[in-house]
Design an enzyme around this catalytic site. Structure first.
Site, PDB file in Angstrom:
ATOM      1  N   SER A 140       0.723  -1.241  -0.185  1.00 42.59           N
ATOM      2  CA  SER A 140       0.018  -0.103   0.190  1.00 42.59           C
ATOM      3  C   SER A 140       0.755   1.249   0.002  1.00 42.59           C
ATOM      4  O   SER A 140       1.986   1.371   0.689  1.00 42.59           O
ATOM      5  CB  SER A 140      -1.038   0.214   1.313  1.00 42.59           C
ATOM      6  OG  SER A 140      -1.611   1.266   1.415  1.00 42.59           O
ATOM      7  N   TYR A 153      -0.649  -0.364  10.303  1.00 41.64           N
ATOM      8  CA  TYR A 153      -1.083  -0.804   9.064  1.00 41.64           C
ATOM      9  C   TYR A 153       0.095  -0.368   8.198  1.00 41.64           C
ATOM     10  O   TYR A 153       0.597  -1.326   7.025  1.00 41.64           O
ATOM     11  CB  TYR A 153      -2.450  -0.321   8.477  1.00 41.64           C
ATOM     12  CG  TYR A 153      -2.754  -0.544   7.079  1.00 41.64           C
ATOM     13  CD1 TYR A 153      -3.126  -2.014   6.812  1.00 41.64           C
ATOM     14  CD2 TYR A 153      -2.712   0.201   6.098  1.00 41.64           C
ATOM     15  CE1 TYR A 153      -3.494  -2.416   5.530  1.00 41.64           C
ATOM     16  CE2 TYR A 153      -3.064   0.148   4.837  1.00 41.64           C
ATOM     17  CZ  TYR A 153      -3.316  -1.225   4.357  1.00 41.64           C
ATOM     18  OH  TYR A 153      -3.953  -1.596   3.071  1.00 41.64           O
TER      19      TYR A 153
HETATM   20  N1  NAP Z   1      -8.952  -1.003  -0.705  1.00 41.20           N
HETATM   21  C1  NAP Z   1      -8.083  -0.340  -0.551  1.00 41.20           C
HETATM   22  O1  NAP Z   1      -7.926   0.919  -0.423  1.00 41.20           O
HETATM   23  C2  NAP Z   1      -6.630  -0.861  -0.177  1.00 41.20           C
HETATM   24  C3  NAP Z   1      -5.421   0.016  -0.426  1.00 41.20           C
HETATM   25  C4  NAP Z   1      -4.152  -0.354  -0.463  1.00 41.20           C
HETATM   26  C5  NAP Z   1      -3.832  -1.693  -0.326  1.00 41.20           C
HETATM   27  N2  NAP Z   1      -4.870  -2.856   0.000  1.00 41.20           N
HETATM   28  C6  NAP Z   1      -4.567  -4.029   0.253  1.00 41.20           C
HETATM   29  O2  NAP Z   1      -5.375  -5.011  -0.530  1.00 41.20           O
HETATM   30  C7  NAP Z   1      -5.395  -6.148  -0.131  1.00 41.20           C
HETATM   31  C8  NAP Z   1      -6.921  -6.678  -0.343  1.00 41.20           C
HETATM   32  O3  NAP Z   1      -7.768  -5.815   0.558  1.00 41.20           O
HETATM   33  P1  NAP Z   1      -9.191  -5.286  -0.328  1.00 41.20           P
HETATM   34  O4  NAP Z   1      -9.101  -4.029  -0.314  1.00 41.20           O
HETATM   35  O5  NAP Z   1      -9.598  -6.152  -1.553  1.00 41.20           O
HETATM   36  O6  NAP Z   1     -10.313  -5.764   0.956  1.00 41.20           O
HETATM   37  P2  NAP Z   1     -11.227  -6.874   1.325  1.00 41.20           P
HETATM   38  O7  NAP Z   1     -12.421  -6.716   0.090  1.00 41.20           O
HETATM   39  O8  NAP Z   1     -11.684  -6.528   2.602  1.00 41.20           O
HETATM   40  O9  NAP Z   1     -10.531  -8.031   0.980  1.00 41.20           O
HETATM   41  C9  NAP Z   1      -9.665  -8.834   1.845  1.00 41.20           C
HETATM   42  C10 NAP Z   1      -9.657 -10.297   1.767  1.00 41.20           C
HETATM   43  O10 NAP Z   1      -8.974 -10.845   2.735  1.00 41.20           O
HETATM   44  C11 NAP Z   1      -9.727 -11.749   3.236  1.00 41.20           C
HETATM   45  N3  NAP Z   1      -9.365 -11.954   4.589  1.00 41.20           N
HETATM   46  C12 NAP Z   1      -9.633 -11.278   5.574  1.00 41.20           C
HETATM   47  N4  NAP Z   1      -9.044 -11.652   6.857  1.00 41.20           N
HETATM   48  C13 NAP Z   1      -8.543 -12.773   6.644  1.00 41.20           C
HETATM   49  C14 NAP Z   1      -7.991 -13.881   7.480  1.00 41.20           C
HETATM   50  N5  NAP Z   1      -7.903 -13.808   8.548  1.00 41.20           N
HETATM   51  N6  NAP Z   1      -7.770 -15.167   6.731  1.00 41.20           N
HETATM   52  C15 NAP Z   1      -7.789 -15.101   5.386  1.00 41.20           C
HETATM   53  N7  NAP Z   1      -8.133 -14.181   4.579  1.00 41.20           N
HETATM   54  C16 NAP Z   1      -8.584 -13.002   5.122  1.00 41.20           C
HETATM   55  C17 NAP Z   1     -10.857 -11.392   2.973  1.00 41.20           C
HETATM   56  O11 NAP Z   1     -11.751 -12.862   2.940  1.00 41.20           O
HETATM   57  P3  NAP Z   1     -12.410 -13.444   4.235  1.00 41.20           P
HETATM   58  O12 NAP Z   1     -13.183 -12.572   5.038  1.00 41.20           O
HETATM   59  O13 NAP Z   1     -13.385 -14.259   3.437  1.00 41.20           O
HETATM   60  O14 NAP Z   1     -11.448 -14.069   5.037  1.00 41.20           O
HETATM   61  C18 NAP Z   1     -11.013 -10.676   1.695  1.00 41.20           C
HETATM   62  O15 NAP Z   1     -10.969 -11.814   0.795  1.00 41.20           O
HETATM   63  C19 NAP Z   1      -4.994  -6.059   1.390  1.00 41.20           C
HETATM   64  O16 NAP Z   1      -3.706  -6.426   1.504  1.00 41.20           O
HETATM   65  C20 NAP Z   1      -5.099  -4.531   1.624  1.00 41.20           C
HETATM   66  O17 NAP Z   1      -4.369  -4.162   2.797  1.00 41.20           O
HETATM   67  C21 NAP Z   1      -6.099  -2.096   0.151  1.00 41.20           C
END
Ligand code: NAP
Length: 262
Positions: A140, A153
């Site tokens: 990120s 984070y």
């Molecule tokens: N969205 C943003 O603004 C943003 C910006 C920068 C970086 N990111 C990064 O992008 C990545 C994906 O995030 P996203 O934005 O797509 O968010 P998201 O929609 O909340 O997806 C997170 C995913 O991780 C899984 N997860 C959460 N806790 C878990 C656990 N304990 N064990 C296994 N799986 C788990 C969730 O599935 P389950 O709940 O089914 O387990 C879900 O599939 C993350 O690493 C995040 O830090 C996001």
């Protein structure tokens, strides 16, 4: 890595991970989808199989649980069809640092750093042995912005960038490609999950645009892909400054400004 490599994606039940799954399925890759919510993974797997004719397996795991993480590690170690790992599962920080508990700190650090490191370590020897494959780590831009007020984070995402750069240096000569992808605010469930309103943000990228840009970087074999960074030369300047700093580290003596006056 061959076009037929199976891709294992963590956090594939929603957001960026589910979008990676869709895009890799469209490219003809078989998939292994990992997350906790099995019903969502099963529904996505069925849709992607029906639409693309690829094989999609589901592996339910809570990656903060060591025993469940070990099952995913074993799959990466033993399933020689898997040629690409997308370390995407992650969570954001709810609240400021003083609002954290020991448990919330441990969960965040385990999911965002221990899990991707252990999974990369599980697959890397096999990929290096075969002389091909890829590891994609989702970091990120918060990882270089302590100003954003998400200290824990951001620290985990700084780890992801450092790990990716280190692994790239260690593995590229063995034919293994390592990419760090650094999104900024992207419209996914991560905001709601951590108690934040994504609609309150002035600017947000749509998740399809983010993943398509990340895959453009992947296809170019970029080491660090920052889709929201518009002037690429700024990254080169940061890297140049870092190299400059390293060239001035002299181990034998403290710098002049720290020496006691004679
Ligand atoms: N969205 C943003 O603004 C943003 C910006 C920068 C970086 N990111 C990064 O992008 C990545 C994906 O995030 P996203 O934005 O797509 O968010 P998201 O929609 O909340 O997806 C997170 C995913 O991780 C899984 N997860 C959460 N806790 C878990 C656990 N304990 N064990 C296994 N799986 C788990 C969730 O599935 P389950 O709940 O089914 O387990 C879900 O599939 C993350 O690493 C995040 O830090 C996001």
């Amino acid at each position: 890595m061959t076009l037929s490599s199976t891709v294992l994606i963590t956090g594939a039940s929603s957001g960026i991970g589910a979008t990676y799954a869709e895009r890799f399925a469209r490219r003809g890759h078989d998939l292994v989808l990992v997350a906790r919510d099995k019903a969502r993974l099963d529904a996505l797997a069925k849709r992607l199989q029906d639409e693309n004719g690829v094989a999609v397996a589901v592996l339910q795991a809570d990656l903060t649980e060591s025993a469940e993480l070990a099952v995913v590690e074993a799959r990466l170690r033993d399933d020689a069809r898997i040629g690409i790992l997308v370390n995407n599962a992650g969570m954001a920080q709810s609240g400021s640092f003083v609002q954290q508990t020991g448990d919330s700190i441990e969960r965040l650090i385990t999911l965002n750093t221990t899990a991707p490191a252990r999974l990369a370590a599980a697959v890397a020897p096999r990929l290096a042995q075969s002389g091909s494959g890829a590891i994609v780590n989702i970091g990120s831009v918060v990882g270089f912005a302590p100003e954003m007020g998400m200290s824990l984070y951001g620290a985990t995402k700084a780890f992801v960038l450092f790990l990716s750069q280190g692994l790239s240096l260690e593995l590229s000569s063995k034919g293994v490609y390592v990419q760090a992808v650094l999104p900024a605010a992207t419209r996914t469930e991560i905001w709601q999950r951590s108690g934040m309103d994504v609609n309150a943000l002035p600017e947000v990228m749509e998740v399809g645009e983010l993943v398509d840009a990340a895959l453009a970087g992947f296809d170019r074999r970029e080491q660090v892909t920052i889709p929201p960074l518009h002037v690429a030369a700024r990254w080169d300047a940061l890297e140049g400054a870092r190299q400059g700093l390293l060239s001035d580290i002299r181990q034998a003596h403290a710098a002049e400004r720290y020496r006691a006056p004679e």
